[in-house]
Design a protein around this motif. Structure first.
Motif, PDB file in Angstrom:
ATOM      1  N   GLY A   9       0.820  -1.210   0.000  1.00  0.00           N
ATOM      2  CA  GLY A   9       0.000   0.000   0.000  1.00  0.00           C
ATOM      3  C   GLY A   9       0.850   1.255   0.000  1.00  0.00           C
ATOM      4  N   GLY A  12      -0.860   4.899  -0.629  1.00  0.00           N
ATOM      5  CA  GLY A  12      -1.797   5.473   0.339  1.00  0.00           C
ATOM      6  C   GLY A  12      -1.077   6.435   1.266  1.00  0.00           C
ATOM      7  N   SER A  13      -1.810   7.031   2.177  1.00  0.00           N
ATOM      8  CA  SER A  13      -1.213   8.067   3.034  1.00  0.00           C
ATOM      9  C   SER A  13      -0.100   7.520   3.928  1.00  0.00           C
ATOM     10  N   SER A  97       0.059  -1.478   4.941  1.00  0.00           N
ATOM     11  CA  SER A  97      -0.804  -0.302   5.079  1.00  0.00           C
ATOM     12  C   SER A  97      -1.911  -0.261   4.022  1.00  0.00           C
ATOM     13  N   ILE A  98      -2.310  -1.420   3.539  1.00  0.00           N
ATOM     14  CA  ILE A  98      -3.443  -1.485   2.616  1.00  0.00           C
ATOM     15  C   ILE A  98      -4.710  -1.322   3.441  1.00  0.00           C
ATOM     16  N   SER A  99      -5.545  -0.388   3.063  1.00  0.00           N
ATOM     17  CA  SER A  99      -6.716  -0.074   3.887  1.00  0.00           C
ATOM     18  C   SER A  99      -7.830  -1.099   3.718  1.00  0.00           C
ATOM     19  N   GLY A 100      -8.645  -1.188   4.750  1.00  0.00           N
ATOM     20  CA  GLY A 100      -9.820  -2.033   4.715  1.00  0.00           C
ATOM     21  C   GLY A 100      -9.506  -3.515   4.784  1.00  0.00           C
ATOM     22  N   GLY A 103      -6.629  -5.513   2.966  1.00  0.00           N
ATOM     23  CA  GLY A 103      -5.274  -5.653   3.480  1.00  0.00           C
ATOM     24  C   GLY A 103      -5.008  -6.966   4.185  1.00  0.00           C
ATOM     25  N   ASN A 121      -3.518  -1.236   9.794  1.00  0.00           N
ATOM     26  CA  ASN A 121      -4.811  -1.549   9.220  1.00  0.00           C
ATOM     27  C   ASN A 121      -5.641  -2.260  10.281  1.00  0.00           C
ATOM     28  N   LYS A 122      -6.558  -1.539  10.876  1.00  0.00           N
ATOM     29  CA  LYS A 122      -7.351  -2.118  11.970  1.00  0.00           C
ATOM     30  C   LYS A 122      -8.253  -3.253  11.491  1.00  0.00           C
ATOM     31  N   GLU A 123      -8.764  -3.177  10.284  1.00  0.00           N
ATOM     32  CA  GLU A 123      -9.655  -4.226   9.786  1.00  0.00           C
ATOM     33  C   GLU A 123      -8.929  -5.566   9.677  1.00  0.00           C
TER      34      GLU A 123
END
Length: 135
Positions: A9, A12-13, A97-100, A103, A121-123
């Motif tokens: 990722g 991403g930010s 750090s891939i979101s959602g 990841g 990535n909390k998910e």
């Protein structure tokens, strides 16, 4: 000795922030892999700046567009099954750090190729902790 790193990722930010930190002291790091979904222009720019040899672009259209560019020494892949081609031994660090929930799969798959992993990535942690912990 340079620290070998992969950034899942990178466009991403969090990935961009890490790249800015690495750029300040490039001689300490060897970026083995960058990944992105669609932002092929940004990841290609990052790869040129950091002399990265491997990219994974998971979006089919973006992968095809990047394949048409003159990539030089850069190898491009379109899925995370490529980890076994890219890594012939464990690297020092992975930033996941891939979101959602997207990841989770790459995070679980890359664990066996790294000594340490940072998961932003909390998910992935919430939904897949039992998988991450097992690996």
């Amino acid at each position: 000795m340079k620290k070998k790193i992969a950034i899942l990722g990178s466009t991403g930010s969090i990935g961009k922030t890490l790249i800015e930190i690495i750029k300040k002291d490039k001689k300490k790091f060897d970026i083995i892999l960058l990944t992105a979904d669609k932002n092929y222009q940004e990841i290609f720019k990052q790869a040129k700046i950091l002399n990265v040899k491997n990219l994974i672009i998971t979006d089919e259209k973006s992968f095809k567009k990047l394949k048409k560019k003159k990539l030089g020494h850069i190898k491009i892949f379109d899925n995370y099954e490529s980890f076994n081609i890219i890594f012939n031994k464990k690297i020092d660090y992975v930033m996941s750090s891939i979101s959602g929930i997207h990841g989770l799969e790459p995070t679980v798959k890359i664990i066996k190729y790294t000594k340490k992993i940072a998961i932003a990535n909390k998910e992935a942690i919430i939904c897949g902790w039992h998988l991450i912990k097992k690996n």
